[in-house]
Structure formats: structure tokens, C-alpha cells
Design a protein around this motif. Structure first.
Motif, PDB file in Angstrom:
ATOM      1  N   PRO A   1      -4.032  -6.661  18.764  1.00 51.40           N
ATOM      2  CA  PRO A   1      -2.833  -7.483  18.493  1.00 51.40           C
ATOM      3  C   PRO A   1      -3.156  -8.891  18.018  1.00 51.40           C
ATOM      4  O   PRO A   1      -2.384  -9.476  17.255  1.00 51.40           O
ATOM      5  N   ARG A   2      -4.289  -9.435  18.444  1.00 46.37           N
ATOM      6  CA  ARG A   2      -4.620 -10.801  18.033  1.00 46.37           C
ATOM      7  C   ARG A   2      -4.945 -10.886  16.540  1.00 46.37           C
ATOM      8  O   ARG A   2      -4.899 -11.979  15.961  1.00 46.37           O
ATOM      9  N   ASP A   3      -5.310  -9.762  15.913  1.00 40.85           N
ATOM     10  CA  ASP A   3      -5.619  -9.768  14.484  1.00 40.85           C
ATOM     11  C   ASP A   3      -4.364  -9.784  13.627  1.00 40.85           C
ATOM     12  O   ASP A   3      -4.453  -9.979  12.408  1.00 40.85           O
ATOM     13  N   LEU A   4      -3.208  -9.555  14.224  1.00 37.91           N
ATOM     14  CA  LEU A   4      -1.981  -9.524  13.439  1.00 37.91           C
ATOM     15  C   LEU A   4      -1.709 -10.879  12.803  1.00 37.91           C
ATOM     16  O   LEU A   4      -1.323 -10.957  11.624  1.00 37.91           O
ATOM     17  N   LEU A   5      -1.914 -11.979  13.550  1.00 37.15           N
ATOM     18  CA  LEU A   5      -1.676 -13.316  13.013  1.00 37.15           C
ATOM     19  C   LEU A   5      -2.642 -13.625  11.875  1.00 37.15           C
ATOM     20  O   LEU A   5      -2.255 -14.187  10.848  1.00 37.15           O
ATOM     21  N   ARG A   6      -3.919 -13.216  12.039  1.00 36.83           N
ATOM     22  CA  ARG A   6      -4.902 -13.458  10.969  1.00 36.83           C
ATOM     23  C   ARG A   6      -4.535 -12.710   9.692  1.00 36.83           C
ATOM     24  O   ARG A   6      -4.561 -13.279   8.588  1.00 36.83           O
ATOM     25  N   ILE A   7      -4.169 -11.438   9.838  1.00 32.41           N
ATOM     26  CA  ILE A   7      -3.801 -10.650   8.659  1.00 32.41           C
ATOM     27  C   ILE A   7      -2.550 -11.222   8.004  1.00 32.41           C
ATOM     28  O   ILE A   7      -2.450 -11.295   6.772  1.00 32.41           O
ATOM     29  N   GLN A   8      -1.619 -11.687   8.823  1.00 29.42           N
ATOM     30  CA  GLN A   8      -0.386 -12.251   8.270  1.00 29.42           C
ATOM     31  C   GLN A   8      -0.669 -13.533   7.502  1.00 29.42           C
ATOM     32  O   GLN A   8      -0.123 -13.753   6.416  1.00 29.42           O
ATOM     33  N   GLU A   9      -1.534 -14.388   8.036  1.00 29.30           N
ATOM     34  CA  GLU A   9      -1.860 -15.646   7.348  1.00 29.30           C
ATOM     35  C   GLU A   9      -2.570 -15.372   6.025  1.00 29.30           C
ATOM     36  O   GLU A   9      -2.236 -15.961   4.989  1.00 29.30           O
ATOM     37  N   GLU A  10      -3.547 -14.481   6.049  1.00 30.75           N
ATOM     38  CA  GLU A  10      -4.286 -14.198   4.819  1.00 30.75           C
ATOM     39  C   GLU A  10      -3.383 -13.515   3.791  1.00 30.75           C
ATOM     40  O   GLU A  10      -3.479 -13.782   2.582  1.00 30.75           O
ATOM     41  N   THR A  11      -2.500 -12.645   4.250  1.00 25.98           N
ATOM     42  CA  THR A  11      -1.582 -11.979   3.326  1.00 25.98           C
ATOM     43  C   THR A  11      -0.630 -12.986   2.695  1.00 25.98           C
ATOM     44  O   THR A  11      -0.388 -12.949   1.478  1.00 25.98           O
ATOM     45  N   ASP A  12      -0.085 -13.881   3.497  1.00 28.94           N
ATOM     46  CA  ASP A  12       0.821 -14.896   2.953  1.00 28.94           C
ATOM     47  C   ASP A  12       0.095 -15.802   1.965  1.00 28.94           C
ATOM     48  O   ASP A  12       0.683 -16.202   0.939  1.00 28.94           O
ATOM     49  N   ARG A  13      -1.150 -16.133   2.271  1.00 30.58           N
ATOM     50  CA  ARG A  13      -1.896 -16.996   1.357  1.00 30.58           C
ATOM     51  C   ARG A  13      -2.150 -16.284   0.018  1.00 30.58           C
ATOM     52  O   ARG A  13      -1.991 -16.877  -1.055  1.00 30.58           O
ATOM     53  N   LEU A  14      -2.534 -15.010   0.080  1.00 27.66           N
ATOM     54  CA  LEU A  14      -2.741 -14.259  -1.156  1.00 27.66           C
ATOM     55  C   LEU A  14      -1.445 -14.119  -1.937  1.00 27.66           C
ATOM     56  O   LEU A  14      -1.430 -14.252  -3.169  1.00 27.66           O
ATOM     57  N   ALA A  15      -0.353 -13.832  -1.236  1.00 29.70           N
ATOM     58  CA  ALA A  15       0.927 -13.676  -1.918  1.00 29.70           C
ATOM     59  C   ALA A  15       1.359 -14.982  -2.578  1.00 29.70           C
ATOM     60  O   ALA A  15       1.865 -14.979  -3.707  1.00 29.70           O
ATOM     61  N   GLN A  16       1.149 -16.126  -1.885  1.00 30.74           N
ATOM     62  CA  GLN A  16       1.534 -17.414  -2.462  1.00 30.74           C
ATOM     63  C   GLN A  16       0.672 -17.746  -3.674  1.00 30.74           C
ATOM     64  O   GLN A  16       1.172 -18.256  -4.690  1.00 30.74           O
ATOM     65  N   GLU A  17      -0.645 -17.456  -3.576  1.00 27.10           N
ATOM     66  CA  GLU A  17      -1.517 -17.677  -4.727  1.00 27.10           C
ATOM     67  C   GLU A  17      -1.078 -16.839  -5.916  1.00 27.10           C
ATOM     68  O   GLU A  17      -1.059 -17.317  -7.058  1.00 27.10           O
ATOM     69  N   LEU A  18      -0.726 -15.594  -5.651  1.00 23.03           N
ATOM     70  CA  LEU A  18      -0.276 -14.728  -6.737  1.00 23.03           C
ATOM     71  C   LEU A  18       1.016 -15.251  -7.356  1.00 23.03           C
ATOM     72  O   LEU A  18       1.181 -15.248  -8.577  1.00 23.03           O
ATOM     73  N   ARG A  19       1.943 -15.715  -6.514  1.00 21.32           N
ATOM     74  CA  ARG A  19       3.193 -16.251  -7.052  1.00 21.32           C
ATOM     75  C   ARG A  19       2.935 -17.484  -7.905  1.00 21.32           C
ATOM     76  O   ARG A  19       3.518 -17.630  -9.000  1.00 21.32           O
ATOM     77  N   ASP A  20       2.067 -18.381  -7.419  1.00 23.00           N
ATOM     78  CA  ASP A  20       1.783 -19.600  -8.181  1.00 23.00           C
ATOM     79  C   ASP A  20       1.083 -19.278  -9.498  1.00 23.00           C
ATOM     80  O   ASP A  20       1.459 -19.805 -10.559  1.00 23.00           O
ATOM     81  N   VAL A  21       0.085 -18.406  -9.423  1.00 25.62           N
ATOM     82  CA  VAL A  21      -0.666 -18.083 -10.644  1.00 25.62           C
ATOM     83  C   VAL A  21       0.225 -17.332 -11.625  1.00 25.62           C
ATOM     84  O   VAL A  21       0.195 -17.592 -12.838  1.00 25.62           O
ATOM     85  N   ARG A  22       1.037 -16.406 -11.101  1.00 27.87           N
ATOM     86  CA  ARG A  22       1.952 -15.681 -11.980  1.00 27.87           C
ATOM     87  C   ARG A  22       2.963 -16.641 -12.620  1.00 27.87           C
ATOM     88  O   ARG A  22       3.281 -16.532 -13.813  1.00 27.87           O
ATOM     89  N   GLY A  23       3.467 -17.603 -11.833  1.00 25.21           N
ATOM     90  CA  GLY A  23       4.394 -18.574 -12.400  1.00 25.21           C
ATOM     91  C   GLY A  23       3.754 -19.415 -13.484  1.00 25.21           C
ATOM     92  O   GLY A  23       4.353 -19.643 -14.541  1.00 25.21           O
ATOM     93  N   ASN A  24       2.503 -19.893 -13.217  1.00 27.46           N
ATOM     94  CA  ASN A  24       1.797 -20.672 -14.230  1.00 27.46           C
ATOM     95  C   ASN A  24       1.529 -19.832 -15.476  1.00 27.46           C
ATOM     96  O   ASN A  24       1.640 -20.322 -16.614  1.00 27.46           O
ATOM     97  N   GLN A  25       1.153 -18.567 -15.259  1.00 25.29           N
ATOM     98  CA  GLN A  25       0.877 -17.704 -16.404  1.00 25.29           C
ATOM     99  C   GLN A  25       2.127 -17.491 -17.249  1.00 25.29           C
ATOM    100  O   GLN A  25       2.074 -17.573 -18.485  1.00 25.29           O
ATOM    101  N   GLN A  26       3.258 -17.261 -16.596  1.00 31.13           N
ATOM    102  CA  GLN A  26       4.499 -17.066 -17.345  1.00 31.13           C
ATOM    103  C   GLN A  26       4.889 -18.341 -18.087  1.00 31.13           C
ATOM    104  O   GLN A  26       5.346 -18.287 -19.243  1.00 31.13           O
ATOM    105  N   SER A  27       4.707 -19.496 -17.433  1.00 34.99           N
ATOM    106  CA  SER A  27       5.043 -20.764 -18.094  1.00 34.99           C
ATOM    107  C   SER A  27       4.145 -21.015 -19.302  1.00 34.99           C
ATOM    108  O   SER A  27       4.621 -21.401 -20.371  1.00 34.99           O
ATOM    109  N   LEU A  28       2.843 -20.750 -19.140  1.00 37.69           N
ATOM    110  CA  LEU A  28       1.919 -20.957 -20.260  1.00 37.69           C
ATOM    111  C   LEU A  28       2.200 -19.979 -21.395  1.00 37.69           C
ATOM    112  O   LEU A  28       2.134 -20.346 -22.573  1.00 37.69           O
TER     113      LEU A  28
END
Length: 846
Positions: free
Chosen positions: A109-136
């Protein structure tokens, strides 16, 4: 084999899981896949000795949203939503998620927070990069469109060009005076989609007629759409106009058509300079876009590496929390109490695994068997070979707890009955080789990963197809048919030479009679029966079809009566196992007398006639059908001689005996249950609770009340004696009696489908050979011509054979064999009113 003959003994068990180790214990149970947990909010109602205020009933007043681990389940669901977003991004990039390597366990159960943090970070990076790519991409697309507009070479109006020293901004017309003397020519340049260009030009001309000049040209190169990524062609335009109001109209119209409008420099030098700047900006923007896409590929690579194992782990974690939500919290909050079904033979394994999983908590988890009056689920373990045959039985209905399982007998009877209708050596061999190829390739990953629904259906029944093809080869040798052609494996039992010698067949007689009859009464004509199967000489006979009709019809009756009798006999094992001894004498014995006294006697007449009537007396042989009809009419036919002495007495006795069993079937069981219900209870020295516990511990007696409906009326429920209603019992027994007695007649006639389908298959195969292959064999006599002709003809023959005789006829024979097992065989002893044991397992996740 014991599990296949009858389902395993299943017990209701109760788990006491220490709270710190509950997650680990349930996770280990999921890896084993031996226990089916049930929600304790509804449990205990049917369990003996329970009280409404018992601790395992705490969840009865707790809604689904108030369970202890609802928050953890919700967090897992939120993570799954994020996983779905990441998975869609990977698919959008044209990549594939690899399968996870190895066997992954549910994370702590203690790994749930770690997986959630890393998943959110990857998802946010993807959103930012995808947004920059679409803008460019959008900026690059605008620059490319602007460059295309300036580089299209639209010709300016002649009046706008410098002439005779006039300025470029001189008006197109030089009026001597008036209100339009101050008007100047302006320009609007842009791009529009080709589908809208014609409408735009037409609207501009109608709205601003006489005050503009428009030029439309298609771009020479296709530009990538920033949204879809697909290459698309654009239409560039240059509009010259005069008048401010006309300019406003033009701008409104271009805005309505979603045109891309760009500034236009009238001087050629200025336009070239602007075009160079746009090209330089495009190169710089492409470099930035390339770096952005490289960074995006790196992020997607990390997603490909981390997402597959996370998906499996989170699904397992969510499954564990869902099971923990079905548990009840003890009054001291030190342990969780769960209930579930488990095979009795797996209880030691469960106890050992729970002790190992809870050793770190300091308190060992406990599992013990508890009494219950609910009907347990059915557990029948299968393997690759038996799974398809068990699936045939379960498609009719899952057997009751510890009811006799028809699957072991279906392994032999189903392919055999199929082969009786599909008997052909060639067709059976093709089916056998196709199934053998699937069996040999069953461990290949590509075969397992195939997603075609038809292929997966065939692959799941590969062992069934294997036996069906093998049995078809066997019955094909009996029918002596290979692609509708007879083969001479042994010498024929018929001799024409003896007939010609003793009958005086002369050349003139042979010339006048194209068809000759072999008389088996003449000595030396019939030498003896063919060693195995049908004599090949019958394929040349004119009465070949009549002979096979008689043979296959009688064979179908024999197989049908034998099959139904075997089903009635299997019901004996159910009655003995459930302790229903009265059913042996009040149901099974009358059913056997009724079935064998009528239709068993018909089988006896067929076999007796085969053995007693010789070839010399075949012409005067009595008719079995007339004897069978006279049996029910209690009469005799003067022209139909009896087969054996005192045949009429035997037939009348059997009919009377069969009719006498009907009242026994109708009234025997209800009257016995009524007598048993009114019988005073025998005094015992034990308390009721001890009585029930002892009964439930006995696997044979524990299911005594799970019989048909007429016995349920006399079984107590929930600790109270149920009311015995004789009318309901009589109604159920009357339905059973009518169904059996009428079913014996209809079911016996139903087995004639073996005869009909067998003849249909043989005749269809004969027609296909005569209309395709025989025509090809007669078309060319020379070697070269015959080879050229036979290639397409054989291809057509092979295609029609596979499509019609193997696929269509095979499916028809399969469905008819399925019907014979479900209706004619299984209804004699199999209720199919149970439910499967569905253990909590991670097998699907892995």
C-alpha cells in the motif's frame, strides 16, 4: 478423474485476518486463486446459529460508500484514468505498449503514493509537451501558409503597377472628378481550404461586384495539418479592392469562411524580404519543434517502460481492496473477518499461505470451516483437453453441487454421435489434420495472441475437433466411404462367378438385362460378411440407398435407446450420493421398466432379426414395424409371422408393465414425502445445533435438501420447519412424469437424425463428386489436356468440399449432436441448476 465425475467438495470458510497483514494475505490468496469471497453483508442469513447482532453482520447496515477501503479503491480508479490517458498518448504516437515481463505481485500500500506521484508527473509532462508541440505546429503552419501566399506569384492589377512615372498607389481608374476621386487600391491576401474556395469567390463577387479583383491559386506543395497531422492542399487568394466599406465586407466574409489572412506588401522587394524572413523563422521553428518531439519521444519511452507493470499492479491492488471491502471489521478493530467458498482439499494450503503472509504482523491469520445451509458452488477442475467438453455441458447449465457431471462421458459420446452423422474417411482426416496442427502449435505466442473471433473459437475447441475428426475416420471405414468413394481393403463377400455358373447367364441374357441381381440363396454367391464395415460391392448396387436406409435407421434406434438408458442409469449415482434412496425404487426403476419395456424391446427385435433370419429366408422375414404397432394395439397380423414363440404374450406383458409404472412415477414420490413429513421425529440425545453441525460436516447429507422442487417443499429453512404442500409436490411430479413418458417417444424418434444427417452427408458428397470431379476426369484423355483441365476442377472440388462438406455440414452435425446430448441424454439425470465457483484470482491480470 474424481473431480470430473462429480464436483469437488466445497466448504464455507471464515477468515480472521490481522489488520496489518490483511492486504498481504488477500494478495497471496489472489495469486493462488482458490477462494471465492462473498460479501458478509448478505451472509449469515442462511447460516445456522447466526444472530443479527453478530460481528460478521456489521456490514449489513453499512452502505457500499461507507466501507473502510472505499477511498483506496477510488484512488486506484483515478490512477486507472490517468493510465488510460497515457495509453492513448502512446497509441497516438503510433507506439505499442510491450507486455510486462515476469509475474508481478500486488504492490504494498505504501507504493500507491509513489506510483501516483510518478504517474501524475509523467501525465503533466506529456500534457505540457503536447501543448507546446501543438502550439509550435500551429505557428509553423501559419508561417508556411504565409510563405505559400507570398510565393504563389499572384499578378497585381495593371493599374497598380508603376506606369509612365506614376506611383504604385495610383488608383486603378482616373476619374476626372466626383465622389470617388480619392479611392485607392488595397489588397487582402490569405489561404482557404479548397472545399470553400468556390463558395468564397462566388460570395465575394456577389457582395462586392465591380469593386474587387480576386485571384485564387492552389498551393504547389501539400502542408501538414497541425491538428490531424495529415497532408492537405490549400487555396491561396489575393484580392484587390477599393473603398473602405468594401474592405470591411471582404474581412467579414473571410472571417466567416475561417480564412487565414496575412499582410501583403505591394512592392516586390518588400515581399521577397518578408518571404526570406518567413523561411528563416520556419527553419528556426522546425529546429525547436524537432527538439520538442525528441523530448516527447523520451517521455513516451519512459511511459512505455513504466506503464505496463503499473497497470497490472494497480489492477491487482484495486482487486485486493475490493475484496477487503467485503470483509467486516471486528469490534476491537484488530482483525478483519471474511467469508468465502473453498475446496475442502485446499484448506491446508490456505492455512499454510495465510500463516506465511501474516508472520510479520506477529499474529497469525486463521481460517476455519463453518456450517452453512446455502448450496455451495460447483468446482470441477479442467485442463486443456477436458475444458472444451466441460464447456459443452456448462453451456446447457452448470451442475448442482456434487451432481454427476456428464463431461467425462461426453468426451466419447459427443465425437462418436457427430461421427455417425459425418462418417467419411477423407473428410474426417482433413478435420483431424486441421485440429492436429492447432494442437501442435498451441504453445506458440502468435497463435495464442490471435484476436480473430472465429479462429479463437476453433482454437478453444481444438481437442474436440481432433476427436471428432478421428471418430469420423473410424465411422468412415465402417460406412466404407472416402470422399463418397468405396475402397476395397478386404476381398468382397459376394461372388458373381457362382451366380453366372449356376444361373445359366448366357451372352444373350446379359445383352437383354443390363441390371443383374445377386441371389444370396444361391450357394457360393454370398461367401460371408465383410470383415469390417460395408462391403464395397454395395457401391455398385442399384438398391445401395435402400440398404443403407435400413441399416442406418436401425443403427440410430439402437444407439439412441442405449444412450438414453445410460442417462437414466447415471441418475442412480445422484440418488445414492444425496441419500435419496426412495427415488431408486419410485423413479429410476419405473423409468427403466418403461424405457426398456417398450423401446428396449424394439432394439431386441432388431438384433434378434439380424441374428435369426438367414439369407435364404430374407424374403419371408416378418416386419418389425408391424409387430411394434400391434404391440400397442394388442392385436396380431395374419400376414406377419412372429419372430419367436409366444411373442404376443411377451409384448402384451411388456405394455401392461410399462403402463403400470406411470402411476408409480406419478404418485410414488409425493406420497412417500407426505408420509415422511408426517412421521414423528425420532428422539435424539443431541441438541439441534449439534445435529445441524454434524449433518453439515457430512458431505453426503449436507446436500440432501438441494434436490428437485418437490423435495424442497419438505426441507426446513432458516431454522424453521417449512410447510409441506402436497398439491405443489404433485404438480412437479406430474410434470416430470409427463415429460419422461412422452420424452421417451419423442427422444427415440429424435435419434433418427443420426440416420438422416448421415444419408444427407453421403448423398451431398456423392453429388459433389459426380458433378465436379467426374466431369473433369471425363473431359480430357490426353496427358497434357487432362492435367490442364484437372487443376482448376480439383481446386473447385477442394474449395466446395471444405466450404460445404466440412464447414456447413460439420456445423450442422455438431449442432445436432449438441441437441442429442442436451435434450435426449442430460435431461435424464442432469438438472444443471447450480453455479460455478469463481475464485478470486489474478490470473486474468497476469
Amino acid at each position: 478423474m474424481g473431480s470430473m465425475f462429480r464436483g469437488e467438495e466445497v466448504a464455507l470458510v471464515q477468515f480472521f485476518l490481522p489488520t496489518p497483514a490483511a492486504y498481504t494475505c488477500v494478495s497471496q490468496l489472489g495469486e493462488l486463486g482458490l477462494t471465492e469471497f462473498r460479501d458478509v453483508s448478505g451472509a449469515g442469513q442462511a447460516r445456522e446459529g447466526t444472530r443479527p447482532d453478530a460481528p460478521w453482520m456489521l456490514n449489513a447496515s453499512v452502505s457500499a460508500f461507507q466501507r473502510r477501503f472505499v477511498g483506496d479503491v477510488r484512488r486506484c480508479e483515478e490512477l486507472e484514468k490517468t493510465f488510460t490517458f497515457l495509453q492513448e498518448e502512446v497509441r497516438r504516437a503510433g507506439l505499442v505498449l510491450p507486455p510486462p515481463e515476469g509475474r508481478l505481485l500486488a504492490p504494498p500500500p505504501r507504493d500507491l503514493l509513489r506510483i501516483q506521484e510518478e504517474t501524475d508527473r509523467l501525465a503533466q509532462e506529456l500534457r505540457d509537451v503536447r501543448g507546446n508541440q501543438q502550439s509550435l505546429r500551429a505557428q509553423l503552419h501559419q508561417l508556411q501558409l504565409h510563405s505559400a501566399v507570398l510565393g504563389q506569384g499572384h499578378h497585381l492589377p495593371l493599374a497598380a503597377a508603376p506606369t509612365d512615372g506614376l506611383l504604385e498607389r495610383s488608383p486603378l481608374l482616373q476619374p476626372p472628378g466626383g465622389p470617388h476621386r480619392d479611392l485607392r487600391v488595397n489588397f487582402v491576401a490569405g489561404a482557404v481550404k479548397p472545399t470553400k474556395a468556390a463558395a468564397l469567390e462566388r460570395l465575394l463577387w456577389r457582395a462586392c461586384r465591380g469593386f474587387l479583383i480576386a485571384s485564387f491559386r492552389e498551393t504547389e506543395q501539400q502542408l501538414e495539418d497541425p491538428v490531424t497531422g495529415e497532408p492537405a492542399t490549400w487555396m491561396t487568394f489575393l484580392i484587390s479592392y477599393w473603398g473602405e466599406q468594401i474592405g470591411q465586407k471582404i474581412r467579414k466574409i473571410t472571417d466567416c469562411f475561417h480564412c487565414h489572412v496575412f499582410p501583403f506588401v505591394e512592392q516586390e522587394e518588400g515581399r521577397l524580404g518578408t518571404l526570406q524572413q518567413l523561411q528563416q523563422q520556419s527553419l528556426e521553428l522546425q529546429e525547436v519543434l524537432g527538439e520538442t518531439e525528441r523530448f516527447l519521444s523520451q517521455v513516451l519511452g519512459r511511459v512505455q517502460q513504466l506503464l505496463p507493470p503499473w497497470q497490472v499492479q494497480i489492477r491487482k491492488m484495486k482487486a485486493v481492496y475490493l475484496v477487503l471491502n467485503q470483509c467486516s471489521v471486528s469490534a476491537t478493530h484488530k482483525c478483519l473477518i471474511a467469508e468465502g467458498w473453498c475446496a475442502s482439499s485446499d484448506l491446508p494450503t490456505l492455512q499454510q499461505v495465510l500463516q506465511g503472509s501474516s508472520s510479520e504482523a506477529g499474529v497469525s491469520a486463521v481460517v476455519h470451516r463453518i456450517p452453512c445451509r446455502d448450496m455451495p458452488p460447483t468446482l470441477i477442475r479442467t485442463n486443456r483437453f477436458t475444458a472444451s467438453f466441460q464447456g459443452i455441458v456448462d453451456a446447457y447449465g452448470v451442475g448442482r453441487y456434487q451432481e454427476v457431471n456428464p463431461a467425462p462421458y461426453t468426451i466419447i459420446t459427443f465425437p462418436f454421435l457427430f461421427a455417425v452423422m459425418f462418417g467419411d474417411v477423407g473428410h474426417g482426416l482433413l478435420m483431424f489434420l486441421f485440429a492436429l496442427a492447432m494442437v501442435l502449435a498451441e504453445n506458440r505466442p502468435a497463435v495464442k495472441a490471435a484476436q480473430n473471433e472465429i479462429w479463437r473459437t476453433f482454437f478453444s475447441g481444438r481437442y474436440l475437433l481432433l476427436l471428432m475428426g478421428l471418430f469420423s475416420v473410424y465411422t468412415g471405414f465402417i460406412y466404407n466411404e472416402c470422399f463418397s468413394r468405396a475402397t476395397t481393403i478386404f476381398p468382397s463377400g459376394w461372388s458373381v462367378a457362382a451366380m453366372a455358373t449356376q444361373s445359366g447367364w448366357s451372352d444373350a441374357f446379359l445383352a437383354e438385362h443390363p441390371l443383374l441381381t445377386l441371389d444370396p440363396a444361391v450357394s457360393g454367391v454370398f461367401l460371408g460378411p465383410y470383415p469390417f464395415g460395408i462391403d464395397p460391392v454395395w457401391s455398385l448396387a442399384v438398391n445401395h440407398l435402400s440398404f443403407l436406409n435400413s441399416f442406418k435407421m436401425k443403427m440410430s434406434i439402437i444407439l439412441g435407446v442405449t444412450h438414453m438408458t445410460f442417462g437414466v442409469v447415471l441418475g442412480v449415482f445422484n440418488h445414492v450420493h444425496f441419500g435419496q434412496w426412495h427415488r431408486l425404487f419410485l423413479e429410476t426403476l419405473p423409468e427403466l421398466i418403461f424405457l426398456l419395456g417398450l423401446f428396449g424391446y424394439l432394439v431386441f427385435l432388431v438384433i434378434y432379426k439380424w441374428l435369426s433370419v438367414s439369407a435364404a429366408g430374407a424374403a419371408a422375414a416378418p416386419s418389425i414395424l408391424i409387430h411394434f404397432i400391434n404391440m400397442f394395439l394388442f392385436s396380431r397380423s395374419p400376414t406377419n409371422q412372429p419372430l419367436f414363440p409366444r411373442q404376443e404374450v411377451v409384448q402384451s406383458t411388456l405394455v401392461v408393465l410399462a403402463l403400470a409404472t406411470v402411476p408409480v412415477l406419478l404418485l410414488g414420490t409425493p406420497l412417500f414425502l407426505r408420509w415422511q413429513h408426517r412421521r414423528p421425529l425420532r428422539p435424539t440425545g443431541r441438541q439441534p445445533e449439534e445435529d445441524k453441525s454434524g449433518i453439515l460436516d457430512d458431505s453426503d447429507a449436507s446436500v440432501a435438501g438441494w434436490g428437485p422442487d418437490e423435495e424442497k417443499a419438505g426441507c426446513p429453512g432458516n431454522g424453521e420447519e417449512a410447510e409441506f404442500v402436497l398439491s405443489e409436490v404433485l404438480m412437479h411430479q406430474a410434470i416430470h412424469t409427463i415429460e419422461f413418458c412422452l420424452g421417451c417417444i419423442s427422444n427415440t424418434a429424435s435419434y433418427l437424425r443420426l440416420w438422416a444427417l448421415s444419408l444427407a452427408h453421403a448423398q451431398l458428397s456423392e453429388v459433389l463428386w459426380a458433378m465436379v470431379m467426374r466431369v473433369g476426369l471425363r473431359m480430357g484423355r490426353e496427358l497434357g489436356v487432362a492435367a490442364v483441365v484437372l487443376v482448376p476442377i480439383f481446386a473447385a472440388f477442394a474449395g466446395l468440399t471444405v466450404a460445404i462438406l466440412l464447414v456447413m455440414e460439420g456445423l450442422s452435425a455438431f449442432l445436432h449432436a449438441l441437441r442429442l446430448h442436451w435434450v435426449e441424454f442430460q435431461n435424464k439425470f442432469y438438472l444443471g441448476s447450480g453455479y460455478k465457483l469463481s475464485p478470486f484470482t489474478f490470473a486474468e491480470e497476469d
